[in-house]
Design a protein around this motif. Structure first.
Motif, PDB file in Angstrom:
ATOM      1  N   LEU A  72      -5.337   0.765  -0.863  1.00 33.96           N
ATOM      2  CA  LEU A  72      -4.195   1.553  -1.305  1.00 33.96           C
ATOM      3  C   LEU A  72      -4.418   2.079  -2.724  1.00 33.96           C
ATOM      4  O   LEU A  72      -4.105   3.236  -3.031  1.00 33.96           O
ATOM      5  CB  LEU A  72      -2.931   0.694  -1.252  1.00 33.96           C
ATOM      6  CG  LEU A  72      -1.590   1.393  -1.502  1.00 33.96           C
ATOM      7  CD1 LEU A  72      -1.349   2.497  -0.482  1.00 33.96           C
ATOM      8  CD2 LEU A  72      -0.455   0.378  -1.465  1.00 33.96           C
ATOM      9  N   VAL A  75      -6.726   5.027  -2.616  1.00 32.90           N
ATOM     10  CA  VAL A  75      -6.033   6.227  -2.129  1.00 32.90           C
ATOM     11  C   VAL A  75      -5.199   6.842  -3.245  1.00 32.90           C
ATOM     12  O   VAL A  75      -5.198   8.062  -3.441  1.00 32.90           O
ATOM     13  CB  VAL A  75      -5.153   5.880  -0.910  1.00 32.90           C
ATOM     14  CG1 VAL A  75      -4.236   7.053  -0.559  1.00 32.90           C
ATOM     15  CG2 VAL A  75      -6.034   5.547   0.290  1.00 32.90           C
ATOM     16  N   TYR A 381       4.802   4.238  -0.138  1.00 33.64           N
ATOM     17  CA  TYR A 381       3.409   3.949   0.211  1.00 33.64           C
ATOM     18  C   TYR A 381       3.021   4.654   1.503  1.00 33.64           C
ATOM     19  O   TYR A 381       1.950   5.268   1.606  1.00 33.64           O
ATOM     20  CB  TYR A 381       3.197   2.441   0.366  1.00 33.64           C
ATOM     21  CG  TYR A 381       3.276   1.638  -0.907  1.00 33.64           C
ATOM     22  CD1 TYR A 381       3.434   2.259  -2.147  1.00 33.64           C
ATOM     23  CD2 TYR A 381       3.193   0.256  -0.878  1.00 33.64           C
ATOM     24  CE1 TYR A 381       3.511   1.517  -3.307  1.00 33.64           C
ATOM     25  CE2 TYR A 381       3.257  -0.499  -2.046  1.00 33.64           C
ATOM     26  CZ  TYR A 381       3.421   0.140  -3.253  1.00 33.64           C
ATOM     27  OH  TYR A 381       3.491  -0.588  -4.403  1.00 33.64           O
ATOM     28  N   THR A 385       0.154   7.610   1.713  1.00 39.22           N
ATOM     29  CA  THR A 385      -1.062   7.506   2.529  1.00 39.22           C
ATOM     30  C   THR A 385      -1.068   8.564   3.627  1.00 39.22           C
ATOM     31  O   THR A 385      -2.120   9.117   3.961  1.00 39.22           O
ATOM     32  CB  THR A 385      -1.189   6.105   3.140  1.00 39.22           C
ATOM     33  OG1 THR A 385       0.024   5.766   3.829  1.00 39.22           O
ATOM     34  CG2 THR A 385      -1.438   5.068   2.061  1.00 39.22           C
ATOM     35  N   GLN A 388      -2.240  11.752   2.069  1.00 38.41           N
ATOM     36  CA  GLN A 388      -3.692  11.801   1.920  1.00 38.41           C
ATOM     37  C   GLN A 388      -4.365  12.139   3.241  1.00 38.41           C
ATOM     38  O   GLN A 388      -5.313  12.943   3.296  1.00 38.41           O
ATOM     39  CB  GLN A 388      -4.201  10.461   1.382  1.00 38.41           C
ATOM     40  CG  GLN A 388      -5.717  10.310   1.324  1.00 38.41           C
ATOM     41  CD  GLN A 388      -6.383  11.194   0.280  1.00 38.41           C
ATOM     42  OE1 GLN A 388      -5.799  12.156  -0.213  1.00 38.41           O
ATOM     43  NE2 GLN A 388      -7.626  10.870  -0.053  1.00 38.41           N
ATOM     44  N   ALA A 412      -7.851   5.828   3.718  1.00 40.17           N
ATOM     45  CA  ALA A 412      -6.469   6.243   3.963  1.00 40.17           C
ATOM     46  C   ALA A 412      -5.913   5.536   5.197  1.00 40.17           C
ATOM     47  O   ALA A 412      -4.749   5.102   5.206  1.00 40.17           O
ATOM     48  CB  ALA A 412      -6.387   7.757   4.138  1.00 40.17           C
ATOM     49  N   ALA A 415      -5.210   1.927   4.227  1.00 39.35           N
ATOM     50  CA  ALA A 415      -4.025   1.859   3.368  1.00 39.35           C
ATOM     51  C   ALA A 415      -2.747   2.085   4.167  1.00 39.35           C
ATOM     52  O   ALA A 415      -1.718   1.442   3.914  1.00 39.35           O
ATOM     53  CB  ALA A 415      -4.136   2.884   2.246  1.00 39.35           C
ATOM     54  N   PHE A 416      -2.799   2.995   5.149  1.00 32.37           N
ATOM     55  CA  PHE A 416      -1.623   3.230   5.987  1.00 32.37           C
ATOM     56  C   PHE A 416      -1.305   1.984   6.815  1.00 32.37           C
ATOM     57  O   PHE A 416      -0.143   1.581   6.935  1.00 32.37           O
ATOM     58  CB  PHE A 416      -1.866   4.424   6.914  1.00 32.37           C
ATOM     59  CG  PHE A 416      -0.646   4.853   7.677  1.00 32.37           C
ATOM     60  CD1 PHE A 416       0.259   5.738   7.119  1.00 32.37           C
ATOM     61  CD2 PHE A 416      -0.407   4.372   8.960  1.00 32.37           C
ATOM     62  CE1 PHE A 416       1.395   6.126   7.823  1.00 32.37           C
ATOM     63  CE2 PHE A 416       0.716   4.751   9.668  1.00 32.37           C
ATOM     64  CZ  PHE A 416       1.624   5.637   9.099  1.00 32.37           C
TER      65      PHE A 416
END
Length: 469
Positions: A72, A75, A381, A385, A388, A412, A415-416
């Motif tokens: 995260l 990103v 958040y 993400t 991105q 990405a 992080a998602f």
């Protein structure tokens, strides 16, 4: 207002701001301290005891969470290179998906900030009670202490970004002295016999990791700190990403080493029941009972530093949204490099919630509100993400080497997934009530959008009358 938004440009500094001795942009060290200070609040002082019932497998959960948090952070670093403006998740969501998504990111982040500030202040009172026992004897004294803990960082913010940075640097250094004492020094007193079982529950490995992660999930909230304050960072396209990664990695090292050291210093059966695990760890290292005072001081300093940073962040997001007409215009007021109205409104709301906590007489109200913030924090958040991923898939990242494009896509996606895990860990009740908070924001957005539309129509009417004349 249009449904699609272009990336907002950073506004020029107000006249004279460049000569204002109280306004100063953050360099890489201060930006890194901002990230570390906001990630590591007061929870570190209780975490080892909180996860001890699961056994040392909780260290595996820490490792998984650390990987997600760093993904995260990377990103956010990439997004800051693309859009190095104050506002962080709000800027990214609006640039990718339009005004409404940007507003949801700003609204959710703002709720998270001021409710969390109240929570930090109330938690700090518990540690102040160790240092000054008289505070814990009367609710009025506790309430006054909590309000003082909130307003001192607010005053530092109102004095200018120069003082915000100074306070953040000093607080980060002071709170890390005892933490590093245990995290590093404790390894020299480490006794493997104290670790206890690898799995202390009857769950399978996956279930145990998930259960421990549910407690640890929110230890890394704050990785976006440098991105939110990008407008106050020197050379943000370069320094925001670095500060985010360095700050997150530094916090992760302290978390992991600190928890491991406490596990090896305090016998497992005592650690499970401990209310002050770092105190017990220091006592095990050096003997005596002075560890309680040391840890209480460190906890208060830690929370003051976190409040100092979060107060700035809580004002930056509505400031960025106000520039684009998505928050009331008054939030755009800025002096000494700080959005002063945002600071005042935020600390006033947090103070009101604090007073309610001490006077309502209803147990659990405050805890429920704090739990809601664990959900609202994940909304920005997820939107960031997703933004991105949108930039990468739509080709808006420009000409990028294929290897970097694949790497950014994988980061990405991770992080998602990490953000979705945060949502799941919030629990059904928190998600349900958090959505209600978001729906209140929808009403605010409707009012602001209608006001903007009326203003646009009025401008067109005036222009048409001038043309006719």
């Amino acid at each position: 207002m249009t449904s699609t938004a272009t990336p907002p440009a950073e506004t020029a500094a107000p006249p004279g701001q460049g000569r204002d001795p109280h306004a100063r942009r953050f360099g890489l060290p201060i930006a890194t301290c901002l990230v570390m200070g906001n990630i590591i609040g007061g929870g570190i002082f209780l975490l080892p005891a909180s996860v001890a019932p699961f056994g040392t497998i909780s260290l595996v959960a820490f490792g998984v969470l650390t990987a997600g948090a760093i993904a995260l952070a990377l990103v956010f670093g990439r997004l800051a290179e693309r859009l190095p403006q104050t506002g962080g998740p709000y800027v990214y969501a609006r640039a990718a998906f339009g005004d409404f998504a940007g507003f949801l990111a700003a609204w959710s982040y703002w709720i998270t900030a001021w409710v969390s500030n109240a929570a930090l202040a109330v938690a700090a009172v518990g540690y102040l009670g160790v240092l000054f026992p008289a505070i814990g004897e009367h609710k009025a004294a506790m309430c006054l202490a909590a309000l003082t803990v909130q307003w001192l960082p607010a005053l530092a913010n109102l004095a200018g970004t120069r003082y915000v940075g100074a306070v953040q640097l000093v607080a980060t250094v002071l709170k890390f002295v005892p933490l590093l004492l245990v995290a590093v020094g404790g390894l020299f007193f480490f006794d493997p016999a104290n670790l206890g079982p690898f799995q202390a529950t009857g769950q399978g490995p996956v279930g145990a990791v998930s259960a421990a992660a549910a407690i640890l999930l929110f230890s890394y909230l704050g990785v976006e700190s440098a991105a939110v304050s990008a407008g106050e960072v020197r050379d943000p396209a370069r320094n925001v990403g670095r500060a985010t990664i360095l700050g997150t990695a530094g916090a992760a090292a302290v978390y992991l080493l600190g928890t491991l050291s406490v596990f090896g210093l305090v016998p497992h059966d005592r650690l499970v029941a401990s209310e002050a695990p770092f105190t017990d760890a220091v006592n095990a290292m050096f003997g005596g009972t002075w560890g309680g005072t040391l840890v209480a001081c460190a906890a208060v300093v830690s929370m003051l530093g976190a409040l100092n940073g979060w107060t700035l962040l809580s004002a930056q997001t509505p400031y960025a949204a106000a520039r684009d007409g998505l928050f009331p215009k008054v939030f755009e007021t800025r002096k000494r490099g700080v959005p002063v109205v945002g600071v005042i409104v935020t600390v006033a709301l947090a103070s009101g919630l604090t007073i309610y906590n001490y006077t309502a007489g209803s147990d659990g109200v405050f805890e429920i509100l704090v739990l809601i913030t664990t959900f609202t924090a994940t909304v920005p958040y997820l939107l960031s993400t997703a933004a991105q991923i949108y930039f990468l898939l739509s080709g808006q990242s420009g000409r990028v080497h294929r290897g970097r494009l694949v790497r950014d896509g994988i980061l990405a996606g991770l992080a998602f997934g990490f953000s979705m895990w945060l949502v799941a860990g919030s629990g059904y009740a928190a998600v349900y009530q958090g959505v209600l908070f978001l729906f209140v924001g929808v009403l605010v957005y409707a009012a602001m959008s209608a006001r903007g539309q009326r203003g646009a129509c009025g401008s067109e009417d005036r222009a048409e009358r001038r043309d006719t004349a």
